[in-house]
Design a protein around this motif. Structure first.
Motif, PDB file in Angstrom:
ATOM      1  N   ASP A   1       0.805  -1.236   0.000  1.00  0.00           N
ATOM      2  CA  ASP A   1       0.000   0.000   0.000  1.00  0.00           C
ATOM      3  C   ASP A   1       0.833   1.279   0.000  1.00  0.00           C
ATOM      4  OD1 ASP A   1      -2.496  -0.929  -0.326  1.00  0.00           O
ATOM      5  OD2 ASP A   1      -3.032  -0.886   1.809  1.00  0.00           O
ATOM      6  N   GLY A   2       2.054   1.193  -0.446  1.00  0.00           N
ATOM      7  CA  GLY A   2       2.892   2.379  -0.645  1.00  0.00           C
ATOM      8  C   GLY A   2       2.932   3.307   0.566  1.00  0.00           C
ATOM      9  N   TRP A   3       2.708   4.590   0.318  1.00  0.00           N
ATOM     10  CA  TRP A   3       2.865   5.604   1.367  1.00  0.00           C
ATOM     11  C   TRP A   3       1.718   5.608   2.369  1.00  0.00           C
ATOM     12  CZ3 TRP A   3       7.631   6.943   1.627  1.00  0.00           C
ATOM     13  CH2 TRP A   3       8.401   6.967   0.466  1.00  0.00           C
ATOM     14  N   LEU A   4       0.720   4.749   2.138  1.00  0.00           N
ATOM     15  CA  LEU A   4      -0.423   4.736   3.069  1.00  0.00           C
ATOM     16  C   LEU A   4      -0.123   4.009   4.371  1.00  0.00           C
ATOM     17  CD1 LEU A   4      -3.435   4.151   0.657  1.00  0.00           C
ATOM     18  CD2 LEU A   4      -3.043   6.151   2.115  1.00  0.00           C
ATOM     19  N   LYS A   5       0.909   3.177   4.354  1.00  0.00           N
ATOM     20  CA  LYS A   5       1.178   2.359   5.557  1.00  0.00           C
ATOM     21  C   LYS A   5       2.503   2.752   6.205  1.00  0.00           C
ATOM     22  CE  LYS A   5      -2.418  -0.373   5.440  1.00  0.00           C
ATOM     23  NZ  LYS A   5      -2.546  -1.485   4.507  1.00  0.00           N
ATOM     24  N   PRO A   6       2.558   2.682   7.538  1.00  0.00           N
ATOM     25  CA  PRO A   6       3.770   3.149   8.236  1.00  0.00           C
ATOM     26  C   PRO A   6       5.039   2.365   7.915  1.00  0.00           C
ATOM     27  CG  PRO A   6       2.190   2.178   9.775  1.00  0.00           C
ATOM     28  CD  PRO A   6       1.499   2.265   8.462  1.00  0.00           C
ATOM     29  N   GLN A   7       4.898   1.092   7.515  1.00  0.00           N
ATOM     30  CA  GLN A   7       6.121   0.303   7.276  1.00  0.00           C
ATOM     31  C   GLN A   7       6.950   0.833   6.110  1.00  0.00           C
ATOM     32  OE1 GLN A   7       3.040  -1.064   7.148  1.00  0.00           O
ATOM     33  NE2 GLN A   7       2.784  -2.451   5.399  1.00  0.00           N
ATOM     34  N   ILE A   8       6.351   1.724   5.302  1.00  0.00           N
ATOM     35  CA  ILE A   8       7.103   2.280   4.175  1.00  0.00           C
ATOM     36  C   ILE A   8       8.380   2.980   4.660  1.00  0.00           C
ATOM     37  CG2 ILE A   8       5.866   4.502   4.093  1.00  0.00           C
ATOM     38  CD1 ILE A   8       6.866   2.476   0.991  1.00  0.00           C
ATOM     39  N   SER A   9       8.339   3.503   5.878  1.00  0.00           N
ATOM     40  CA  SER A   9       9.522   4.234   6.364  1.00  0.00           C
ATOM     41  C   SER A   9      10.723   3.293   6.547  1.00  0.00           C
ATOM     42  CB  SER A   9       9.217   4.998   7.653  1.00  0.00           C
ATOM     43  OG  SER A   9       8.944   4.092   8.676  1.00  0.00           O
ATOM     44  N   ASP A  10      10.451   2.024   6.845  1.00  0.00           N
ATOM     45  CA  ASP A  10      11.566   1.065   6.942  1.00  0.00           C
ATOM     46  C   ASP A  10      12.127   0.753   5.557  1.00  0.00           C
ATOM     47  OD1 ASP A  10      11.519   0.829   9.702  1.00  0.00           O
ATOM     48  OD2 ASP A  10       9.899  -0.653   9.625  1.00  0.00           O
ATOM     49  N   TYR A  11      11.223   0.550   4.592  1.00  0.00           N
ATOM     50  CA  TYR A  11      11.703   0.253   3.235  1.00  0.00           C
ATOM     51  C   TYR A  11      12.477   1.442   2.684  1.00  0.00           C
ATOM     52  CZ  TYR A  11       8.323  -3.486   3.740  1.00  0.00           C
ATOM     53  OH  TYR A  11       7.621  -4.565   4.206  1.00  0.00           O
ATOM     54  N   PHE A  12      11.953   2.651   2.944  1.00  0.00           N
ATOM     55  CA  PHE A  12      12.637   3.835   2.412  1.00  0.00           C
ATOM     56  C   PHE A  12      14.008   4.015   3.058  1.00  0.00           C
ATOM     57  CE2 PHE A  12      13.710   8.383   2.361  1.00  0.00           C
ATOM     58  CZ  PHE A  12      13.763   8.576   0.989  1.00  0.00           C
ATOM     59  N   SER A  13      14.085   3.827   4.365  1.00  0.00           N
ATOM     60  CA  SER A  13      15.387   4.067   5.001  1.00  0.00           C
ATOM     61  C   SER A  13      16.394   2.962   4.638  1.00  0.00           C
ATOM     62  CB  SER A  13      15.263   4.276   6.508  1.00  0.00           C
ATOM     63  OG  SER A  13      14.546   3.241   7.088  1.00  0.00           O
ATOM     64  N   ASP A  14      15.892   1.753   4.347  1.00  0.00           N
ATOM     65  CA  ASP A  14      16.809   0.703   3.865  1.00  0.00           C
ATOM     66  C   ASP A  14      17.349   1.061   2.480  1.00  0.00           C
ATOM     67  OD1 ASP A  14      16.474  -0.758   6.142  1.00  0.00           O
ATOM     68  OD2 ASP A  14      15.102  -2.232   5.260  1.00  0.00           O
ATOM     69  N   TYR A  15      16.455   1.568   1.636  1.00  0.00           N
ATOM     70  CA  TYR A  15      16.871   2.002   0.292  1.00  0.00           C
ATOM     71  C   TYR A  15      17.875   3.157   0.398  1.00  0.00           C
ATOM     72  CZ  TYR A  15      16.199   5.195  -3.725  1.00  0.00           C
ATOM     73  OH  TYR A  15      16.387   6.098  -4.746  1.00  0.00           O
ATOM     74  N   ALA A  16      17.598   4.090   1.314  1.00  0.00           N
ATOM     75  CA  ALA A  16      18.508   5.229   1.503  1.00  0.00           C
ATOM     76  C   ALA A  16      19.884   4.721   1.957  1.00  0.00           C
ATOM     77  CB  ALA A  16      17.926   6.203   2.531  1.00  0.00           C
ATOM     78  N   ARG A  17      19.871   3.759   2.882  1.00  0.00           N
ATOM     79  CA  ARG A  17      21.142   3.208   3.384  1.00  0.00           C
ATOM     80  C   ARG A  17      21.970   2.612   2.231  1.00  0.00           C
ATOM     81  NH1 ARG A  17      19.296   0.152   6.900  1.00  0.00           N
ATOM     82  NH2 ARG A  17      19.771   1.221   8.852  1.00  0.00           N
ATOM     83  N   LEU A  18      21.276   1.885   1.362  1.00  0.00           N
ATOM     84  CA  LEU A  18      21.961   1.282   0.205  1.00  0.00           C
ATOM     85  C   LEU A  18      22.623   2.386  -0.637  1.00  0.00           C
ATOM     86  CD1 LEU A  18      22.413  -1.240  -1.709  1.00  0.00           C
ATOM     87  CD2 LEU A  18      20.302  -0.511  -2.865  1.00  0.00           C
ATOM     88  N   CYS A  19      21.906   3.479  -0.839  1.00  0.00           N
ATOM     89  CA  CYS A  19      22.462   4.578  -1.651  1.00  0.00           C
ATOM     90  C   CYS A  19      23.657   5.225  -0.960  1.00  0.00           C
ATOM     91  CB  CYS A  19      21.385   5.618  -1.950  1.00  0.00           C
ATOM     92  SG  CYS A  19      20.095   4.968  -3.027  1.00  0.00           S
ATOM     93  N   TYR A  20      23.572   5.444   0.363  1.00  0.00           N
ATOM     94  CA  TYR A  20      24.729   6.040   1.065  1.00  0.00           C
ATOM     95  C   TYR A  20      25.930   5.091   0.953  1.00  0.00           C
ATOM     96  CZ  TYR A  20      20.809   8.342   3.585  1.00  0.00           C
ATOM     97  OH  TYR A  20      19.650   8.991   3.927  1.00  0.00           O
TER      98      TYR A  20
END
Ligand code: GAL
Length: 458
Positions: A131-150
């Protein structure tokens, strides 16, 4: 000659889906935009970003052009599904290699990369399964993706922008459904905005805690028009202020003050989620700079309970704000129907300076759409786009004189490109793109901008 501070940064900006093309190549997964463009009547003339301006293959030529024009910085975005085809899990090494090559080529040409992590192309799998940005767990997926980029790029990238325009993601994606994923609601935008803010804060926390030795800066880019009170009546002044708070302070107050603006809490009640005290702490101070995309201005008046949901007027969910927006007929317009009002830009950055104690501001987008035509190898936009840039850059200079801590300016856009729901019909580029030959031709505005950069003056 209006001279800019010595350390002022000049650049231009693009985003992945709007320029890269290669939408299903070399292991890239689909994004919500890849899917949205296939729904009939969502994008003008059925255009898609499948091929875009083929930057994926032409990036070296594009960087050579930037170098020729003297750019000091280039703001681009990483396509999340190009590096993580399903949004999480397996990494696509070929996608990583593309951004490595791009970054290396920029640095070899003395152009500083400014990288946006999210410019709207959510991996489709995260939309469908989570459910994309509608659900709170998106913040974990986003920060994992951000970590990969850093991890993969942070040795060379020193300027990160977590999100491009949370307002647009929330309102156009979930309020009026004009952009992907195309949902219509008067509740979801506030939930989505909430999850974006938390995702931003988490990604910044990861950067600050795990990558401090990279010595970079990280922030967020918000968009806002200026709202000028229609009359001197206190109710109209209040309406203009309210409109700015619903537009910009919605996302910047939590970062600079630790919570949503009171006026939003009062008017939205339960539709506005609440932050826990831990979340407030995580948000407060989570941007090293104030990224701002700004294009236009409108008059604002109290609507006395009669506001229409005039999303086309960029009003947000208008009933919630109860603000009536209008334009001055004497203001020139872009072909997006956006009024050209340089002093609105000055007033907005002065408003930010006042409200948030003079943060360092970067204008990360500013520009003008017109349907330029190529004639005899020349694209003459000197009366239109060039005049716009001149007015807005002069307004920026005036703001600096007035005490605004403006540190840089990125023109939107480096090239003509896929303008979301409007397809290729609206041209924002400093460089013309011939969509049959993919040739890039510098417009008059690009030549003029190169001189501004060279002299650091307008
Ligand atoms: C912004 C957006 C850009 C570009 C621009 C012109 O909202 O970040 O991607 O489309 O507007 O419409």
């Amino acid at each position: 000659m209006k001279q800019f501070p010595e350390d002022f940064i000049w650049g231009s900006a693009t985003s992945a889906y709007q320029i890269e093309g290669a939408h299903a190549k070399d292991g890239k997964g689909p994004s919500i935009w890849d899917s949205f463009v296939t729904i009939p009547n969502r994008v003008q003339d059925g255009h898609t970003g499948d091929m875009a301006i083929d930057h994926y293959h032409l990036y070296k030529e594009d960087i050579a052009l930037m170098k020729k024009q003297g750019y000091q910085a280039y703001r681009f975005s990483i396509a999340w599904p190009r590096v993580l085809p399903e949004g999480k899990g397996k990494v696509n090494e070929v996608g990583i290699e593309f951004y490595n090559n791009l970054i290396d080529e920029l640095l070899a040409n003395d152009i500083e990369p400014w990288v946006t992590l999210y410019h709207w192309d959510l991996p489709l799998a995260l939309q469908k399964e989570e459910d994309g940005w509608l659900k709170p767990q998106i913040s974990d997926y986003f920060s994992d993706y951000a970590r990969l980029c850093y991890e993969r790029f942070g040795d060379r990238v020193k300027h990160w922008i977590t999100f491009n325009e949370p307002w647009v993601i929330s309102i156009l994606g979930y309020g009026n459904g004009y952009y992907a994923p195309g949902r219509k609601s008067n509740t979801e935008p506030y939930l989505v905005g909430h999850h974006i803010l938390l995702s931003h804060a988490k990604a910044v926390k990861v950067y600050k805690e795990e990558f401090a030795d990279q010595n970079g800066t990280i922030g967020i880019t918000n968009n806002c028009d200026w709202r000028e009170p229609l009359t001197d009546k206190p109710e109209d002044k209040e309406a203009a202020e309210r409109a700015l708070q619903f537009f910009l302070a919605w996302f910047s107050d939590p970062i600079y003050k630790g919570d949503y603006p009171q006026v939003m809490k009062d008017r939205l009640g339960e539709r506005l989620p609440e932050f826990t005290s831990k979340e407030k702490e995580m948000l407060l101070g989570s941007s090293d700079f104030f990224g701002l995309n700004h294009y236009t201005t409108m008059y604002a008046a109290d609507a006395h309970g009669d506001a229409k949901d005039d999303i086309k007027g960029n009003g947000g969910i208008s009933e919630d704000q109860d603000v009536a927006l209008s334009n001055d007929p004497s203001w020139p317009k872009t072909s997006m129907d956006w009024a050209v009002v340089p002093w609105g830009c000055r007033k907005l950055i002065e408003w930010i300076t006042e409200r948030y104690d003079a943060p360092p501001i970067y204008i990360t987008e500013n520009g003008f759409a017109i349907n330029d035509k190529e004639e005899n190898g020349i694209v003459d936009d000197s009366e239109t786009r060039l005049t716009y840039y001149k007015g807005y850059i002069e307004a920026c200079h005036e703001a600096i004189q007035n005490g605004v801590n403006l540190k840089g300016y990125f023109a939107w856009s480096l090239f003509d490109n896929f303008e979301w729901a409007l397809g290729y019909g609206k041209r924002f580029g400093l460089n013309y793109v011939n969509y049959e030959t993919f040739e890039r031709i510098p417009k008059e505005s690009a030549k003029w901008f190169a001189k501004v950069i060279e002299k650091n003056a307008v």
